[in-house]
Design an enzyme around this catalytic site. Structure first.
Site, PDB file in Angstrom:
ATOM      1  N   CYS A   1       0.817  -1.198   0.000  1.00 18.41           N
ATOM      2  CA  CYS A   1       0.000   0.000   0.000  1.00 18.41           C
ATOM      3  C   CYS A   1       0.857   1.256   0.000  1.00 18.41           C
ATOM      4  O   CYS A   1       2.081   1.206  -0.069  1.00 18.41           O
ATOM      5  CB  CYS A   1      -0.911   0.009   1.236  1.00 18.41           C
ATOM      6  SG  CYS A   1      -1.838  -1.525   1.463  1.00 18.41           S
TER       7      CYS A   1
ATOM      8  N   ILE B   1      -3.909  -7.915  -0.980  1.00 17.20           N
ATOM      9  CA  ILE B   1      -3.103  -9.130  -1.099  1.00 17.20           C
ATOM     10  C   ILE B   1      -3.682 -10.245  -0.237  1.00 17.20           C
ATOM     11  O   ILE B   1      -3.822 -11.380  -0.670  1.00 17.20           O
ATOM     12  CB  ILE B   1      -1.641  -8.858  -0.671  1.00 17.20           C
ATOM     13  CG1 ILE B   1      -1.021  -7.733  -1.518  1.00 17.20           C
ATOM     14  CG2 ILE B   1      -0.807 -10.135  -0.773  1.00 17.20           C
ATOM     15  CD1 ILE B   1      -0.858  -8.040  -2.974  1.00 17.20           C
TER      16      ILE B   1
ATOM     17  N   GLY C   1       2.937  -2.775   3.938  1.00  8.72           N
ATOM     18  CA  GLY C   1       3.864  -3.879   4.134  1.00  8.72           C
ATOM     19  C   GLY C   1       3.186  -5.211   4.341  1.00  8.72           C
ATOM     20  O   GLY C   1       2.001  -5.388   4.053  1.00  8.72           O
ATOM     21  N   GLU C   2       3.960  -6.150   4.848  1.00 10.37           N
ATOM     22  CA  GLU C   2       3.483  -7.488   5.178  1.00 10.37           C
ATOM     23  C   GLU C   2       4.180  -7.949   6.463  1.00 10.37           C
ATOM     24  O   GLU C   2       5.408  -7.882   6.554  1.00 10.37           O
ATOM     25  CB  GLU C   2       3.811  -8.494   4.062  1.00 10.37           C
ATOM     26  CG  GLU C   2       3.203  -8.199   2.706  1.00 10.37           C
ATOM     27  CD  GLU C   2       1.713  -8.500   2.633  1.00 10.37           C
ATOM     28  OE1 GLU C   2       1.165  -9.075   3.610  1.00 10.37           O
ATOM     29  OE2 GLU C   2       1.094  -8.168   1.609  1.00 10.37           O
TER      30      GLU C   2
ATOM     31  N   SER D   1      11.874 -11.886  -4.777  1.00 10.43           N
ATOM     32  CA  SER D   1      13.138 -11.507  -5.405  1.00 10.43           C
ATOM     33  C   SER D   1      14.313 -12.073  -4.617  1.00 10.43           C
ATOM     34  O   SER D   1      14.152 -12.528  -3.486  1.00 10.43           O
ATOM     35  CB  SER D   1      13.257  -9.978  -5.483  1.00 10.43           C
ATOM     36  OG  SER D   1      13.746  -9.442  -4.265  1.00 10.43           O
TER      37      SER D   1
END
Length: 634
Positions: free
Chosen positions: A2, A53, A76-77, A364
């Site tokens: 976000c 998400i 974030g997560e 990544s």
């Protein structure tokens, strides 16, 4: 993933202009195109853009606690939110959603400022506590997620996920910071906590800020640092390699939770290939992978990416970039908001664009070089360090200093033949030598480039101060650990993570970074340096641990960069644009630079007499990013 924005009156409860807050939030639409939310009350305004998400049907922000006393906006997560949810429920907190945002609210109520030490993941958030009359800002340990802020003269605090959020407010001062100009032309980015503006800052990784209404402005408070604490007990190389694979596997696993399409970048290098291999071993369906290639063989790694994709039967996509693909120059300036000179931002933008066509979340391999000592410059530095350790600094300065000044410069030659660079490094201490090796321009070049007015405004400041301060804080005396630590505090966050965050969020793509899982990184930091860099083999233990999982030529081939041929562009298709930007008005008339030096650099590069690709690119990106700013240095 976000974007957040806000205005907080630190002195009183002045009304928040709803239109101004909406404008700030709108400029980061790309960070969260799915939903937006705003909350305003006297003295505080919080805004949010959402990229859904997890828990797609709920989790809207700003989000309030059940008692209505605490409100949060968050980017974030937090991967351990299920465990924290169970722990907080046992303490009596009732949850209304299945998302990690709600965990932040009750973690704050249960543990206060220490709540951030419980979070595993990437995050930047702002939390307003009505009872305490305070605003709490926090950023994750490595700085994967960004957070900018500025305290206006009237006491209003502005904050947001990107610098453009603050720039959307008309009261923000856009006076250039002369020290940041020195930092930028040395490093190619502006290191935390500075920005290009004097009165605007980044919240540093692993730091928090607690603003209490009516109290003096706070200072950033550090809650975490990479420890470099040696592992207890002796373990064999094989045991360490086995444990590393399991720790990486678990770091990858917790980042595979999503209610939207998931995939991974696959460059063909060790780090991204390792992540893809561990994903494929834990997922029944083929992993979605993507790779960017180049029409110049020296830059193209797609054959190696393809070999990993074939081994694990991934759903693989490739796209080739034309070596004349410089159409993104103006886009990059707008994307990064402040001067940013890593030309690999061009292919990074393209690979994020490609990934977003198929997935919403991508894993990544970023962080592998810093954690496992993969950069070639680590080998060169350690070779030089062995010689530095045998001779006192005074003797080295007396012998190698003059040689470094007199020996001809040979930018075109392989590093092993660049005696001038080696002599200059040997005449310095370890920290100064490492800074010299990573700098885009030397201190002598910057002295010639900067105008007398700019040098006067800098008041003797040099970028060395950034590295020296981090070196003083380094928890290890090991020479390899020291330069890894320096990179984690500067290059990793200022360049690599900044590049990926802006490029990915420009396409509303969430990127997760398992190799920067903090429990994994803490453990890796404690490994002996001899299993990170063994002889001339960087990432030694990582490569040994992945031998059963990846092709030999992926693990042990020479490292390639993710660059673009900007030197050729400046002598060809960008020749006139470069001259116009640097010599015809613009920078030449800004008062910041020496016009004669600018002209000589351009002429020497375009004639082929010297190689000035990096500094010229830095100048071009500086001009593009600051064309609307206050460049006065008085």
């Amino acid at each position: 993933m976000c974007g957040i924005a806000g205005i907080f009156d630190t002195r009183g409860r002045a009304p928040v202009d709803a239109a101004q807050l909406a404008a700030m939030n709108l400029v980061q639409f790309h960070r969260g195109p799915d939903e937006d939310g705003v909350h305003i009350e006297p003295g505080i305004g919080l805004a949010h853009r959402r990229l859904s998400i997890i828990d797609l049907s709920s989790g809207q922000q700003p989000m309030f606690s059940a008692d209505g006393n605490v409100c949060v906006v968050y980017n974030g997560e937090i991967y351990n939110f299920p465990e924290l949810t169970r722990e907080l429920r046992a303490l009596g907190y009732a949850f209304r959603t299945r998302c990690d945002t709600e965990v932040i609210l009750y973690a704050w109520q249960a543990w206060g400022e220490a709540c951030v030490t419980r979070f595993r993941g990437m995050f930047a958030f702002a939390l307003y506590d009505r009872r305490a009359d305070s605003l709490f800002l926090a950023r994750d340990r490595f700085g994967i997620k960004p957070l900018f802020y500025s305290l206006l003269p009237d006491g209003r605090l502005l904050f947001g996920s990107e610098l453009k959020v603050l720039k959307a407010h008309p009261a923000l001062s856009r006076r250039i910071d002369p020290e940041a100009v020195e930092d930028y032309f040395a490093l190619g980015y502006i290191p935390e906590p500075k920005t290009i503006y004097r009165d605007t800052h980044k919240l540093s990784p692993g730091h928090t800020l607690l603003f209490r209404r009516g109290a003096p402005p706070p200072v950033q408070r550090q809650y975490w640092d990479i420890p470099f604490t040696p592992l207890a007990g002796a373990q064999s190389e094989g045991d360490l390699a086995g444990e590393l694979v399991e720790r990486m596997r678990e770091a990858v696993r917790v980042r595979m939770i999503a209610e939207v399409p998931l995939g991974a970048f696959l460059s063909g290098g060790v780090d991204s290939s390792a992540v893809v291999a561990l994903m494929a071993q834990q997922q029944a369906d083929p992993v979605n992978t993507c790779a960017i290639g180049f029409d110049v063989a020296d830059y193209d790694e797609t054959a190696y990416a393809r070999s990993v994709a074939e081994r694990y039967h991934t759903n693989h996509a490739e796209h080739s970039i034309d070596s004349a693909d410089f159409s993104l120059l103006d886009t990059l300036a707008q994307l990064y908001d402040e001067p940013y000179a890593d030309s690999s931002a061009l292919p990074t933008y393209r690979v994020c664009q490609l990934a977003r066509q198929r997935v919403t979340v991508a894993l990544s391999g970023d962080g592998g070089d810093e954690n496992f000592a993969g950069y070639r410059r680590y080998r060169w530095h350690m070779n030089e360090e062995r010689l530095r350790s045998r001779l006192p600094l005074g003797m080295r300065r007396a012998v190698f200093g003059p040689l470094g000044r007199l020996y001809p410069k040979a930018d075109w030659a392989p590093r092993v033949l660049r005696a001038k660079t080696t002599f200059q490094a040997l005449a310095r201490d370890a920290v100064a030598a490492y800074l010299h090796s990573v700098s885009l321009t030397s201190s002598e070049q910057r002295a010639a480039l900067f105008s007398p007015a700019l040098r006067s405004a800098q008041q003797g400041y040099r970028v060395d101060a950034v590295f020296e301060e981090h070196a003083r804080r380094c928890p290890s005396s090991d020479p390899l650990s020291l330069i890894q630590y320096l990179d984690m505090k500067t290059y990793l966050v200022g360049d690599i993570l900044t590049k990926v965050d802006r490029a990915s969020m420009a396409h509303s793509l969430e990127v997760r970074v398992p190799l920067l899982d903090h429990p994994l990184s803490e453990w890796v930091s404690g490994l002996p340096s001899s299993v990170k860099l063994k002889g001339q083999e960087g990432k030694y233990l990582l490569k040994k641990s992945m031998e059963a999982h990846l092709p030999h030529d992926v693990l042990y081939r020479p490292k390639m960069g993710f660059g673009v041929p900007i030197g050729q562009w400046f002598r060809g298709p960008l020749k006139q644009r470069l001259r116009a930007a640097l010599l015809e008005g613009g920078l030449a008339d800004s008062g910041l630079f020496n016009p004669e030096t600018l002209r000589k650099m351009v002429d020497d590069h375009q004639s082929g007499r010297r190689e000035y690709s990096a500094p010229l690119w830095s100048l071009l990106m500086f001009q593009a990013a600051t064309r609307d700013d206050d460049l006065g240095v008085a």
